[in-house]
Write an enzyme that holds these catalytic residues in place. Structure first.
Site, PDB file in Angstrom:
ATOM      1  N   ARG A  39       0.893  -1.005   0.059  1.00 47.20           N
ATOM      2  CA  ARG A  39       0.055   0.042  -0.076  1.00 47.20           C
ATOM      3  C   ARG A  39       0.913   1.384  -0.020  1.00 47.20           C
ATOM      4  NH1 ARG A  39      -4.649   0.791   4.485  1.00 47.20           N
ATOM      5  NH2 ARG A  39      -5.371  -1.235   3.363  1.00 47.20           N
ATOM      6  N   HIS A  85      -8.155  -3.886  -7.190  1.00 45.61           N
ATOM      7  CA  HIS A  85      -7.929  -2.832  -5.844  1.00 45.61           C
ATOM      8  C   HIS A  85      -9.047  -2.927  -4.743  1.00 45.61           C
ATOM      9  CE1 HIS A  85      -5.085  -0.206  -3.769  1.00 45.61           C
ATOM     10  NE2 HIS A  85      -6.082   0.679  -3.850  1.00 45.61           N
ATOM     11  N   TYR A 129     -18.123  12.785 -13.764  1.00 48.64           N
ATOM     12  CA  TYR A 129     -17.826  14.158 -14.379  1.00 48.64           C
ATOM     13  C   TYR A 129     -16.752  14.085 -15.473  1.00 48.64           C
ATOM     14  CZ  TYR A 129     -21.913  15.516 -11.638  1.00 48.64           C
ATOM     15  OH  TYR A 129     -23.300  15.484 -11.070  1.00 48.64           O
TER      16      TYR A 129
END
Length: 943
Positions: A39, A85, A129
């Site tokens: 990570r 993930h 968006y």
């Protein structure tokens, strides 16, 4: 009830009990390693954390490459989360956004379209968006990933496979940097210029034994995407050498004149990872809190063309000081703490610059080797099929007959494989392509199953003459390709050549100019650079309070004025010492115990004229019960210190001379300056040079002037002596002033003649001015010289140019100026001569100070009630030294003058010259280092 005797009775069958310490240790270590490896830390090979690697790989697999249209970011995030993930969409989208921000990445890896945030800290638009695709630079990280270059591993549910590392072509860890916090460790790697990083990699390839200094000629330091100025190279070198260091980064700012007599600080670049909006808010808060003064307005004029933050200044502000204050108190200057920690072979390791490059080169060589082996297998397989096709074409009639006679494809394939074919034509080909599938026995060869399938799948058009030639030509190309791949596999230099060529190709695509400047001239700024330069009046009281007040707060008044309040008093506390000095001057403090302390003027507490100031014992903790009895402002130019001496004077009349360089290094606890006899005190210290004169004045209006030579006053080697006698005092008298005057070679007769001529000249000038006939002054000069006749005009002008004038002030507020020629030079240790004659009709019976002055300058007088007057010395008449003087300060009843000092409104350079020459009024602060005592008190100030 059954008794439990064995521990195994307490746990399920087949399991052993463990202590909580062991379970906590193993569980915590497993968690820590998961965070570290999976990570938080980047891999040194491709410079990516797992989430970034998964995003790039998933987008490639989905076809969101640089040559394709933009796709919704939500789709890419969904692919990454669903396949690779399992940590939520927000963490994935945040990582994607950062890779698309030009102010976060030195080379963008994601090409975003839409609102991806801003350097002001604005959040990006929601992923539904925005649109994204891989940037061109990402291809250099992903190329050849499907050619066996890296290992793949199962994803979180083992339904897919993901790469453990990307086959990066360039050192992405250095180019784009990384930051992250793991368990018990953290990483913070700065970005670097891609061109420099690739050139440094090429340099290591060319010379594996290259030294760090040579490497830093290629890659001098970090290169941040927001630009800025890196100050100094020491932090960079330490970071490059050890993997840890601090790199100070400063915003790029220019001082511009925005309109008439108004200036502004314009910021065009800010340090890396600094929020521009938060930065402006911090500046505004500091201005409101009056921690930074001189700023009138802040506005952001940034647009598509670049960053531009305008900080408008007030008319009276000094731009450099305000800018230094901004650097000090805001994030316009930050330090990037380098911690180059990355995973190397799966283990966290702190690496220097060369370590990172060497690790990348090892990895990249392995990628090239594995790719060559993968390509070799593919090329050999193709060559093997081409051998079968060559055999089939050479025996086409028999091949067709076998196929036509076979009932099905399997029989046809078996027949082809069982038949022995003449190997005459293919033997050289088999040797050329190193084909191990066909074994030639007695000139015969059998087809393999792969070759038989290839023959059965052969299209009829390949049987034409042209196609047969193409097969032969392709077989030759395969042979050449195999030879090249074998050379790469077997030769380390050849692999380095391949790596070099690929690095140069990557450099041509991602090269950009350097954005961050590295400045050798800029260093860590000192507190002094934050202080507004200017002249200060430093005031010290008898009870040990000190303060500094800007000189401009005291306006000049005419002789005989009422003055103004200079300091607030506590009880019966009085001002005993004041002097004028520049904010950046060193000041030596000498205590009653004979110790010396050093401090810059700006470090003294600034206060208003009515404030009492701050206790000296708080500024000088080692002072203890001692009192400061002498203060000496030093020249600002420290190079002058080597040529200067210090002359000490005590209240009992002793003097001593030392080199100023003996006091260059003074620790915070102080330094022994002079050994004092019991009951004696240090009253003054002044700078001097060989050949000047020492002038001592006493409270009872006596004075002495003697020459500074090794025979008269030698230079003492140590600081522990009490010195020698300077003047012999009468009962109850004490020395109150020390001055250093320039020595003039003139006989007693010449001095007397000059005084007569100068007095006549002044009387003629005064008479002419009184009658309003200024044009007659020149003729009056000639008449005065002609009348005396004792000196030639040339000699008179020579002495006039060297003349110094001394001002003597009494405790009753009277004073007069006298020519230094009126004070003859005598031997050291005598009784001296009269300095002033007191009048029975006037107040005052003691002298409070004698100091040199120059025309056009002012002096200040301070009373025991705290009142102060500033007046021009030109308003004080020049008289004989025995004269009682004129009224300087109109005092109240029971009020006395306790201190007089010169006012100097000039820069530090003038002050330095004055100290050296001993003739400028700026020498007076050193002379005024002598304290003045309360009227009627014949003891030292410290007592």
């Amino acid at each position: 009830m059954t008794e439990l005797n064995e521990p195994t009775d307490l746990v399920p069958s087949g399991r052993l009990p463990v202590t909580i310490e062991e379970e906590m240790r193993s569980s915590y270590l497993a968690y820590a390693m998961s965070v570290i490896v999976s990570r938080a830390l980047p891999d040194v090979r491709d410079g990516l954390k797992p989430v970034h690697r998964r995003i790039l790989y998933a987008m490639r697999e989905s076809g969101f490459t640089a040559d394709k249209p933009y796709r919704k970011s939500a789709r890419a995030v969904g692919d990454v989360m669903g396949k690779y993930h399992p940590h939520g969409d927000s963490s994935i989208y945040d990582a994607m956004v950062r890779m698309a921000q030009s102010w976060s990445m030195r080379v963008k890896l994601i090409d975003g379209q839409g609102n991806f945030g801003s350097v002001d800290g604005d959040s990006p638009a929601a992923m539904r968006y925005t649109e994204a695709r891989l940037a061109k630079a990402s291809s250099f990280l992903l190329d050849d990933i499907d050619r066996g270059t890296v290992d793949f591993q199962p994803n979180y549910d083992e339904s897919e496979y993901e790469p453990g590392v990307l086959p990066a072509t360039f050192p992405n860890l250095l180019v784009n940097g990384a930051s992250g916090i793991a368990v018990g460790m953290a990483t913070n790697i700065p970005t670097h210029n891609p061109t420099e990083v690739i050139d440094a990699t090429l340099a290591v390839i060319a010379n594996p034994a290259i030294e760090l200094d040579e490497l830093m000629q290629v890659i001098p330091g970090p290169d941040f995407p927001t630009g800025g100025i890196i100050m100094g190279r020491s932090g960079i070198r330490k970071a490059f050498e050890t993997g840890r260091g601090s790199v100070p980064v400063r915003a790029r700012a220019e001082i511009e004149e925005i309109r008439k007599d108004r200036q502004a600080i314009v910021i065009t670049e800010i340090p890396y990872q600094v929020n521009k909006a938060t930065l402006q808010e911090k500046i505004a808060d500091l201005v409101r809190a009056k921690e930074i003064e001189g700023i009138s307005d802040i506005r952001d004029e940034s647009d598509r063309s670049g960053m531009r933050v305008v900080i408008e200044l007030k008319r009276d502000a000094t731009p450099d000081v305000v800018l230094n204050q901004l650097y000090r108190f805001t994030q316009l200057q930050t330090s990037f703490s380098v911690n180059m920690l990355a995973l190397d072979e799966g283990k966290p390791r702190t690496m220097g610059l060369k370590d990172v490059l060497e690790a990348f080169i090892r990895f990249r060589e392995d990628v090239i080797l594995r790719r060559a082996r993968f390509d070799l297998d593919k090329v050999r397989d193709r060559g093997h099929l081409l051998v079968g096709l060559v055999l089939a074409v050479a025996n086409i009639d028999e091949v067709i007959a076998l196929i036509r006679s076979a009932p099905d494809a399997a029989t046809a394939r078996a027949s082809l494989m069982a038949r022995e074919w003449d190997a005459g034509e293919v033997v050289p080909l088999l040797e050329l392509i190193h084909d191990e599938g066909n074994v030639v026995i007695d000139g015969k060869v059998r087809l393999t199953e792969a070759q038989a399938r290839g023959i059965l799948e052969l299209r009829l058009q390949r049987l034409t003459g042209l196609e047969r030639d193409k097969i032969q030509g392709e077989l030759g190309e395969v042979a050449v390709k195999i030879e090249d791949l074998l050379d790469i596999i077997g030769s380390h230099p050849r692999r380095m050549d391949v790596m070099r060529n690929e690095l140069m190709a990557a450099r041509a695509e991602i090269a950009t100019p350097r954005m961050s400047e590295i400045s050798d001239a800029l260093g860590d700024q000192s507190d002094e650079s934050l202080i507004e330069p200017g002249q200060m009046v430093v005031t010290i009281t008898r009870d040990g309070f000190i303060k500094r007040t800007p000189l401009e707060m005291f306006r000049s008044q005419n002789r005989g004025g009422r003055g103004r309040t200079a300091a607030g008093r506590r009880g019966d506390d009085v001002i005993v010492r004041s002097f004028n000095a520049h904010t950046h001057q060193w000041v030596l403090f000498f205590s009653s115990g004979g110790k010396a302390y050093r401090m810059k003027v700006w470090h003294l507490p600034e206060a208003s004229p009515t404030s009492k100031g701050r206790a000296l014992v708080n500024l000088l903790p080692e002072l203890g019960s001692d009192a400061i009895t002498a203060v000496l402002p030093l020249p600002q130019d420290e190079e002058l210190w080597d040529d200067l001496h210090l002359v000490f004077a005590t209240a009992s009349g002793n003097v001593r001379r030392n080199r100023l360089s003996d006091f260059r290094n003074i620790r915070a606890s102080g330094l022994i300056a002079m050994k004092l006899d019991e009951g004696d005190s240090l009253i003054g210290v002044a700078t001097c040079r060989e050949g000047q004169d020492v002038f001592l004045a006493t409270r009872k209006a006596r004075c002495i002037r003697f020459h500074i030579t090794d025979e008269v006053l030698r230079v003492f080697a140590g600081r522990g002596s009490s010195g020698v006698r300077g003047i012999k005092l009468a009962e109850g008298d004490e020395v109150i002033s020390l001055c250093v005057l320039n020595h003039v070679d003139a006989s007693v007769e010449e001095r007397a003649a000059y005084l007569r001529m100068a007095n006549a000249k002044r009387r003629a000038e005064n008479a002419a001015l009184a009658e309003g006939a200024e044009e007659d002054v020149a003729s009056a000069d000639d008449e005065a010289v002609e009348v005396t006749g004792d000196l030639t005009p040339e000699r008179f002008e020579e002495l006039e140019a060297q003349e110094e004038v001394l001002l003597t002030v009494t405790d009753g507020g009277f004073g007069r100026r006298s020519s230094a020629y009126d004070y003859r030079v005598s031997g050291r240790g005598g009784l001296g001569i009269t300095n002033m004659t007191f009048s029975a009709t006037r107040r005052g019976t003691e002298v409070v100070g004698t100091l040199p002055t120059l025309p056009g300058t002012d002096v200040m007088l301070v009373t025991d009630t705290g009142r102060l007057i500033r007046l021009p010395v030109s308003q004080v008449r020049i008289m004989a030294r025995q004269a009682a003087g004129v009224t300087l300060f109109r005092l109240n009843d029971h009020e006395t003058v306790i201190c007089v000092f010169p006012v100097v409104e000039d820069d530090g350079e003038t002050g330095d010259e004055a100290v050296v020459d001993g003739a400028d009024v700026n020498a007076a602060p050193e002379a005024q280092a002598a304290p003045t005592h309360e009227a009627g008190d014949s003891s030292s100030v410290g007592e």
